[in-house]
Design a protein around this motif. Structure first.
Motif, PDB file in Angstrom:
ATOM      1  N   PHE A 288       0.821  -1.213   0.000  1.00 25.81           N
ATOM      2  CA  PHE A 288       0.000   0.000   0.000  1.00 25.81           C
ATOM      3  C   PHE A 288       0.853   1.261   0.000  1.00 25.81           C
ATOM      4  O   PHE A 288       0.358   2.349  -0.282  1.00 25.81           O
ATOM      5  CB  PHE A 288      -1.015  -0.006   1.159  1.00 25.81           C
ATOM      6  CG  PHE A 288      -0.424   0.040   2.550  1.00 25.81           C
ATOM      7  CD1 PHE A 288       0.044   1.217   3.092  1.00 25.81           C
ATOM      8  CD2 PHE A 288      -0.361  -1.115   3.330  1.00 25.81           C
ATOM      9  CE1 PHE A 288       0.562   1.263   4.387  1.00 25.81           C
ATOM     10  CE2 PHE A 288       0.145  -1.088   4.614  1.00 25.81           C
ATOM     11  CZ  PHE A 288       0.618   0.099   5.143  1.00 25.81           C
ATOM     12  N   VAL A 289       2.154   1.104   0.304  1.00 24.93           N
ATOM     13  CA  VAL A 289       3.097   2.223   0.196  1.00 24.93           C
ATOM     14  C   VAL A 289       3.800   2.175  -1.165  1.00 24.93           C
ATOM     15  O   VAL A 289       3.913   3.189  -1.858  1.00 24.93           O
ATOM     16  CB  VAL A 289       4.151   2.154   1.323  1.00 24.93           C
ATOM     17  CG1 VAL A 289       5.224   3.207   1.128  1.00 24.93           C
ATOM     18  CG2 VAL A 289       3.495   2.329   2.682  1.00 24.93           C
ATOM     19  N   LEU A 290       4.263   0.983  -1.557  1.00 24.70           N
ATOM     20  CA  LEU A 290       5.059   0.872  -2.786  1.00 24.70           C
ATOM     21  C   LEU A 290       4.226   1.121  -4.046  1.00 24.70           C
ATOM     22  O   LEU A 290       4.726   1.726  -5.004  1.00 24.70           O
ATOM     23  CB  LEU A 290       5.728  -0.506  -2.859  1.00 24.70           C
ATOM     24  CG  LEU A 290       6.832  -0.747  -1.825  1.00 24.70           C
ATOM     25  CD1 LEU A 290       7.318  -2.191  -1.907  1.00 24.70           C
ATOM     26  CD2 LEU A 290       8.005   0.211  -2.038  1.00 24.70           C
ATOM     27  N   VAL A 291       2.963   0.688  -4.046  1.00 21.74           N
ATOM     28  CA  VAL A 291       2.147   0.871  -5.256  1.00 21.74           C
ATOM     29  C   VAL A 291       1.977   2.362  -5.587  1.00 21.74           C
ATOM     30  O   VAL A 291       2.292   2.778  -6.703  1.00 21.74           O
ATOM     31  CB  VAL A 291       0.791   0.120  -5.149  1.00 21.74           C
ATOM     32  CG1 VAL A 291      -0.161   0.525  -6.259  1.00 21.74           C
ATOM     33  CG2 VAL A 291       1.026  -1.389  -5.173  1.00 21.74           C
ATOM     34  N   PRO A 292       1.523   3.196  -4.644  1.00 23.17           N
ATOM     35  CA  PRO A 292       1.444   4.620  -5.004  1.00 23.17           C
ATOM     36  C   PRO A 292       2.810   5.257  -5.266  1.00 23.17           C
ATOM     37  O   PRO A 292       2.942   6.145  -6.113  1.00 23.17           O
ATOM     38  CB  PRO A 292       0.738   5.273  -3.817  1.00 23.17           C
ATOM     39  CG  PRO A 292       0.744   4.288  -2.720  1.00 23.17           C
ATOM     40  CD  PRO A 292       0.900   2.928  -3.337  1.00 23.17           C
ATOM     41  N   MET A 293       3.850   4.787  -4.573  1.00 22.09           N
ATOM     42  CA  MET A 293       5.177   5.372  -4.817  1.00 22.09           C
ATOM     43  C   MET A 293       5.688   5.082  -6.221  1.00 22.09           C
ATOM     44  O   MET A 293       6.437   5.870  -6.794  1.00 22.09           O
ATOM     45  CB  MET A 293       6.195   4.839  -3.813  1.00 22.09           C
ATOM     46  CG  MET A 293       6.192   5.618  -2.523  1.00 22.09           C
ATOM     47  SD  MET A 293       7.399   4.950  -1.420  1.00 22.09           S
ATOM     48  CE  MET A 293       8.866   5.792  -1.921  1.00 22.09           C
ATOM     49  N   LEU A 294       5.291   3.915  -6.761  1.00 21.68           N
ATOM     50  CA  LEU A 294       5.744   3.559  -8.110  1.00 21.68           C
ATOM     51  C   LEU A 294       5.407   4.651  -9.119  1.00 21.68           C
ATOM     52  O   LEU A 294       6.165   4.891 -10.051  1.00 21.68           O
ATOM     53  CB  LEU A 294       5.007   2.288  -8.567  1.00 21.68           C
ATOM     54  CG  LEU A 294       5.692   0.965  -8.510  1.00 21.68           C
ATOM     55  CD1 LEU A 294       4.841  -0.046  -9.272  1.00 21.68           C
ATOM     56  CD2 LEU A 294       7.088   1.039  -9.106  1.00 21.68           C
ATOM     57  N   ALA A 295       4.262   5.289  -8.917  1.00 18.52           N
ATOM     58  CA  ALA A 295       3.794   6.289  -9.874  1.00 18.52           C
ATOM     59  C   ALA A 295       4.664   7.546  -9.865  1.00 18.52           C
ATOM     60  O   ALA A 295       4.726   8.266 -10.858  1.00 18.52           O
ATOM     61  CB  ALA A 295       2.345   6.650  -9.559  1.00 18.52           C
ATOM     62  N   ILE A 296       5.322   7.831  -8.761  1.00 20.60           N
ATOM     63  CA  ILE A 296       6.014   9.124  -8.650  1.00 20.60           C
ATOM     64  C   ILE A 296       7.492   9.000  -8.291  1.00 20.60           C
ATOM     65  O   ILE A 296       8.243   9.963  -8.428  1.00 20.60           O
ATOM     66  CB  ILE A 296       5.325  10.039  -7.594  1.00 20.60           C
ATOM     67  CG1 ILE A 296       5.207   9.304  -6.249  1.00 20.60           C
ATOM     68  CG2 ILE A 296       3.968  10.501  -8.086  1.00 20.60           C
ATOM     69  CD1 ILE A 296       4.755  10.214  -5.120  1.00 20.60           C
TER      70      ILE A 296
END
Ligand SMILES: Nc1nc2c(c(=O)[nH]1)N=C(CO)CN2
Length: 167
Positions: A126-134
């Motif tokens: 839940f942290v890595l998935v949104p971080m992947l985008a940015i």
């Protein structure tokens, strides 16, 4: 000196005035923008709870720029959590707003109150998935791997957990 930070935001309880968790996260980012620069922001995603709870979470990540050193920024985000009604509770309990400092341009930071990179980073889709985008290419100092490597390693290890996250 100007520092860059990656931060993670999460919440799974409604707020009396702001409403649903995704509205809480959007309001928290607006409030933060009053004293730091928001350089990039992921989508707010709907995620399955990691841990014992059943209530789904809204999660997001942002890159911010600030002159604050990590302890100063930590104070700022903890104050924001309190302003949104966050109460210290059980470690895995439901919460209105949680903000974590994940990475910073200075590399590592170690103190009793704060560890950067965040200790749980590599284990939390839940942290890595949104971080992947940015921040896919941001090297994570602890193991010199970029965020996208941590994400693909976790996807291989825990495909079901990862699949439960919808953008
Ligand atoms: N999906 C998801 N699960 C969680 C989260 C969170 O932000 N997202 N935060 C927790 C407590 O830190 C526990 N579990």
């Amino acid at each position: 000196m100007r520092h860059l930070y990656a931060i993670g935001l999460g919440g799974n309880r409604r707020h009396g005035r702001h409403g649903a968790p995704r509205a809480v996260l959007a309001a928290a980012l607006d409030a933060l923008a009053a004293d730091v620069d928001i350089v990039a922001c992921s989508a707010i995603i709907d995620t399955a709870p990691l841990g014992p709870g059943t209530r789904r979470f809204a999660n997001a990540a942002a890159i911010i720029a600030s002159d604050l050193e990590p302890p100063g920024l930590l104070l700022r985000v903890k104050r924001l959590e309190r302003a949104f009604g966050r109460r210290r509770g059980r470690r895995w309990g439901d919460r209105v707003l949680d903000i974590d400092l994940l990475l910073w341009s200075g590399g590592r930071w170690r103190s009793p109150a704060l560890s950067i990179p965040h200790a749980e980073l590599a284990r939390r889709a839940f942290v890595l998935v949104p971080m992947l985008a940015i921040a896919a290419h941001w090297p994570v100092a602890a193991d010199a791997r970029a965020v996208r490597h941590l994400h693909s390693r976790l996807t291989r290890a825990r495909p079901a957990h990862n699949a439960a996250h919808r953008v």
